[in-house]
Design an enzyme around this catalytic site. Sequence first.
Site, PDB file in Angstrom:
ATOM      1  N   HIS A 213      29.732  38.820  45.483  1.00  0.00           N
ATOM      2  CA  HIS A 213      30.480  37.672  44.846  1.00  0.00           C
ATOM      3  C   HIS A 213      29.755  36.301  45.138  1.00  0.00           C
ATOM      4  CE1 HIS A 213      33.774  39.839  43.317  1.00  0.00           C
ATOM      5  NE2 HIS A 213      33.982  40.540  44.445  1.00  0.00           N
TER       6      HIS A 213
ATOM      7  N   ASP B  64      41.780  42.089  46.903  1.00  0.00           N
ATOM      8  CA  ASP B  64      41.608  42.966  45.842  1.00  0.00           C
ATOM      9  C   ASP B  64      42.393  44.333  45.965  1.00  0.00           C
ATOM     10  OD1 ASP B  64      39.571  41.546  44.651  1.00  0.00           O
ATOM     11  OD2 ASP B  64      38.216  42.775  45.878  1.00  0.00           O
TER      12      ASP B  64
ATOM     13  N   GLU C 172      39.468  49.094  48.603  1.00  0.00           N
ATOM     14  CA  GLU C 172      40.079  47.907  47.813  1.00  0.00           C
ATOM     15  C   GLU C 172      40.847  48.515  46.557  1.00  0.00           C
ATOM     16  OE1 GLU C 172      36.925  45.291  47.317  1.00  0.00           O
ATOM     17  OE2 GLU C 172      35.589  46.856  46.434  1.00  0.00           O
TER      18      GLU C 172
END
Length: 261
Positions: free
Chosen positions: A47, A159, A133
């Site tokens: 990310h 998440d 997650e």
Amino acid sequence: MQAANRLQKALIKGGATFGAWQMLPGTNHARTIARCGMDWICVDTEHGNIDDGAMHEAVAAIAGCGVSPVVRIAANEGWMVKRALDAGAHGIIVPLLYTAVDAERLVQSANNQTAGEYLQKANDALVTIVQIETKEALHNVAAIAAVPGVDVLLIGPFDLGNNIGHPILDGTMHPDLKAAIATIHKAATDAGKRSGIYCTSGEQAREFADHGFHMISVLADMIALPVAFGHALSAARGSLAHSALNMAKGGIGKLTGPYGR
């Protein structure tokens, strides 16, 4: 190699380790965070705004400060694992694993299959971290934890909360999300592995350390920078009290996403 792996040594010893999340590129940036006294820093290529070249440079800069560089790759792909290891990462974090078969494939990619004493030591020194997650990973967590070569189960609470239908919307966790986190921690403990979690503040990190977690982030640069600059600007403008009130209502403790709002 193992003697230089601060994270590996600390995990073997037991107790909590604390780290930071680097999402912005730059060797000076990486060194600045490392010199804060972290045990490890995650260089986020999933990310974060960090490409392959910036990842290589950050890993070297962090290791040069005596801190363990850990690379989060973008997916469970063998070539991504090898790029992180070629850079000198002390550990790898792999997102979006769903089953024990996924974990086995990761371990095979992470471990150099060529015989030799040096390479065996390199394999032994690597910390292999799988993210839990998703709903599927939560369901299969005991089997994932049991895979030889998996060292840490790392929880991504934002998440995970989204995936099980209980997103973190107001900075608080739903009881079902708390129960899922406890289940993952127990699975790691039962398998003789370590547990970790992504946190957004030192206070939250301390809470999970007190609950027996081993690999805990304390802050991400993408959170720290706007909060620090915003706070300073508010003070300069004479609105510190207003800023403090806003922080209490919706600051770090009230994040609705892992890297800010």
